[in-house]
Design a protein around this motif. Structure first.
Motif, PDB file in Angstrom:
ATOM      1  N   PRO A   1      -4.417  11.070  -5.911  1.00 44.22           N
ATOM      2  CA  PRO A   1      -3.556  11.716  -6.905  1.00 44.22           C
ATOM      3  C   PRO A   1      -2.465  10.758  -7.364  1.00 44.22           C
ATOM      4  N   MET A   2      -1.966  10.960  -8.581  1.00 42.15           N
ATOM      5  CA  MET A   2      -1.002  10.025  -9.163  1.00 42.15           C
ATOM      6  C   MET A   2       0.449  10.412  -8.912  1.00 42.15           C
ATOM      7  N   THR A   3       0.705  11.177  -7.857  1.00 43.92           N
ATOM      8  CA  THR A   3       2.052  11.649  -7.563  1.00 43.92           C
ATOM      9  C   THR A   3       3.034  10.498  -7.430  1.00 43.92           C
ATOM     10  N   ASN A   4       2.735   9.526  -6.581  1.00 44.11           N
ATOM     11  CA  ASN A   4       3.656   8.422  -6.349  1.00 44.11           C
ATOM     12  C   ASN A   4       3.877   7.592  -7.607  1.00 44.11           C
ATOM     13  N   LEU A   5       2.823   7.386  -8.374  1.00 38.61           N
ATOM     14  CA  LEU A   5       2.956   6.591  -9.593  1.00 38.61           C
ATOM     15  C   LEU A   5       3.848   7.306 -10.602  1.00 38.61           C
ATOM     16  N   ALA A   6       3.685   8.620 -10.744  1.00 37.86           N
ATOM     17  CA  ALA A   6       4.544   9.375 -11.658  1.00 37.86           C
ATOM     18  C   ALA A   6       6.005   9.278 -11.226  1.00 37.86           C
ATOM     19  N   LEU A   7       6.266   9.399  -9.932  1.00 32.67           N
ATOM     20  CA  LEU A   7       7.630   9.287  -9.430  1.00 32.67           C
ATOM     21  C   LEU A   7       8.177   7.884  -9.635  1.00 32.67           C
ATOM     22  N   ARG A  15       5.330   5.362   2.810  1.00 36.05           N
ATOM     23  CA  ARG A  15       5.015   6.791   2.815  1.00 36.05           C
ATOM     24  C   ARG A  15       5.358   7.400   1.465  1.00 36.05           C
ATOM     25  N   GLY A  16       4.433   8.179   0.929  1.00 32.37           N
ATOM     26  CA  GLY A  16       4.649   8.815  -0.355  1.00 32.37           C
ATOM     27  C   GLY A  16       5.096  10.254  -0.229  1.00 32.37           C
ATOM     28  N   ALA A  17       5.079  10.940  -1.367  1.00 34.34           N
ATOM     29  CA  ALA A  17       5.497  12.337  -1.413  1.00 34.34           C
ATOM     30  C   ALA A  17       4.567  13.208  -0.568  1.00 34.34           C
ATOM     31  N   GLU A  18       5.127  14.265   0.015  1.00 30.96           N
ATOM     32  CA  GLU A  18       4.351  15.152   0.871  1.00 30.96           C
ATOM     33  C   GLU A  18       3.484  16.120   0.089  1.00 30.96           C
ATOM     34  N   ARG A  19       3.804  16.337  -1.176  1.00 30.38           N
ATOM     35  CA  ARG A  19       3.089  17.339  -1.961  1.00 30.38           C
ATOM     36  C   ARG A  19       3.069  16.914  -3.422  1.00 30.38           C
ATOM     37  N   PRO A  20       2.192  17.506  -4.214  1.00 28.52           N
ATOM     38  CA  PRO A  20       2.166  17.214  -5.646  1.00 28.52           C
ATOM     39  C   PRO A  20       3.476  17.599  -6.331  1.00 28.52           C
ATOM     40  N   ILE A  35       0.858  -1.185   0.000  1.00 30.53           N
ATOM     41  CA  ILE A  35       0.000   0.000   0.000  1.00 30.53           C
ATOM     42  C   ILE A  35       0.891   1.231   0.000  1.00 30.53           C
ATOM     43  N   ALA A  36       0.649   2.115  -0.955  1.00 32.02           N
ATOM     44  CA  ALA A  36       1.342   3.399  -1.021  1.00 32.02           C
ATOM     45  C   ALA A  36       0.431   4.477  -0.469  1.00 32.02           C
ATOM     46  N   SER A  37       0.967   5.297   0.398  1.00 27.39           N
ATOM     47  CA  SER A  37       0.195   6.387   1.004  1.00 27.39           C
ATOM     48  C   SER A  37       0.474   7.679   0.240  1.00 27.39           C
ATOM     49  N   THR A  38      -0.590   8.263  -0.314  1.00 25.12           N
ATOM     50  CA  THR A  38      -0.466   9.468  -1.125  1.00 25.12           C
ATOM     51  C   THR A  38      -1.124  10.649  -0.423  1.00 25.12           C
TER      52      THR A  38
END
Length: 346
Positions: free
Chosen positions: A127-133, A66-71, A34-37
């Motif tokens: 949001p797709m932030t983690n997937l983009a990274l 833990r994912g990114a803190e911001r977009p 599980i990724a947390s966004t």
């Protein structure tokens, strides 16, 4: 039964929690990470919600990252007005019994895909932030996945954040645009079955949870409870005897109240649980294939998902866009899975 490996990227949120409950209650699913966004609430609160929910469900062995803190390019906006100050309405979760992974969510995506090449099902309900990274780390990620299901966007349909933009895309439009561009480069017309499945508001707002359906869920779990009503005092707490049903009812009450205040009735749209169900069984939904992109610069239309239905751009299709769903069939399946699973937690 063969269990399908699923990696869930969530911004938990009321309906994200319902989606995770669906996956955990599905005998044909193996949640491998599980990724947390950051989205509905800040990323640390999302992490706490995920860990607490897994503790409640006796599934704390599932890695949470833990994912990114911001977009990617803008400040973070959150939605406590929709989901409550901690993201789960009036619900209270137990303390976590596990810790976060030592690697971040983008790395978790890549690790899961490499561990299950050609088999992993990716699910994104935030949001797709983690997937983009993750795709920056591993550009071949689309080819490592069995399929990808995304809850996001609105196609020929009104937005729920701006007049034209849906929440998940609106929070981080750059990540959505980047993901769709990478997928376009990875797949062409020779591999149309591997295009991501996008479930927008035009589809998910047809999946309407009501107090009556929630009562059916409690009954399926064998849980005594008091049916909800619009006449109840605001913030009334669940009387359910089952711990998972109690959390879901306390979360859903806040969600019902929000939708009521928006003039939509004492109901709630189950966007993310539908995406979880489709991740396991894509045939629950009918699709139209198209090329899609996200508007990034429009003064009035930033975050809008635009579908090129007629090939004006001259680009390969990069998505299967959900167009039809049988909501009753979905709720039957949701209750049949989550109810008996909840019963095991008494």
């Amino acid at each position: 039964m063969t269990r399908l490996p699923v990696f869930a990227d969530v911004d938990t949120g009321v309906d994200d929690a319902m989606a995770l409950a669906y996956l955990l209650g599905s005998a044909d699913a193996q949640v491998v990470g599980i990724a947390s966004t950051a989205g509905n609430v800040p990323v640390d609160q999302v992490c706490a919600n995920n860990l607490g929910l897994l503790a409640l469900c006796n599934t704390s062995d599932i890695p949470v990252s833990r994912g990114a803190e911001r977009p990617l390019a803008t400040p973070l906006r959150t939605a406590e007005d929709t989901h409550g100050p901690e993201g789960l309405g009036y619900a209270r979760l137990p303390d976590a019994t596990a810790s976060l992974t030592q690697y971040d969510a983008a790395t978790a995506w890549v690790r899961a895909a490499r561990e299950h090449p050609g088999e992993l099902i990716g699910l994104v309900t935030g949001p797709m932030t983690n997937l983009a990274l993750a795709m920056r780390l591993e550009p071949s990620l689309p080819r490592l996945l069995r399929r990808l299901v995304i809850m996001g966007g609105a196609f020929d349909y009104r937005g729920n954040t701006t007049p034209v933009a849906e929440w998940n895309i609106s929070v981080d439009p750059e990540s959505g645009s980047e993901v769709f561009a990478v997928w376009s480069a990875a797949w062409g017309l020779d591999e149309p079955t591997h295009l991501p499945m996008i479930l927008g508001l035009n589809l998910t707002e047809r999946v309407v949870m009501t107090p009556a359906i929630l009562s059916r869920l409690a009954a399926s779990a064998g849980s005594a409870t008091t049916p909800m009503s619009v006449l109840d005092d605001r913030g009334s707490r669940s009387a359910a005897s089952n711990p998972l049903i109690r959390v879901l009812e306390d979360a859903m009450r806040f969600y019902f109240e929000f939708h009521f205040d928006q003039g939509e009735g004492y109901v709630a749209h189950l966007h993310d649980p539908l995406a979880a169900a489709v991740a396991l069984d894509p045939e629950l939904v009918r699709y139209r294939q198209a090329t899609i992109d996200v508007e990034l610069t429009g003064t009035l239309t930033r975050g809008m998902t635009v579908a090129d239905w007629r090939g004006h751009w001259g680009r390969y299709p990069n998505a299967h866009i959900g167009s039809e769903v049988d909501a009753d069939a979905f709720f039957d399946r949701f209750i049949a899975r989550v109810g008996p699973f909840a019963a095991t937690l008494d």
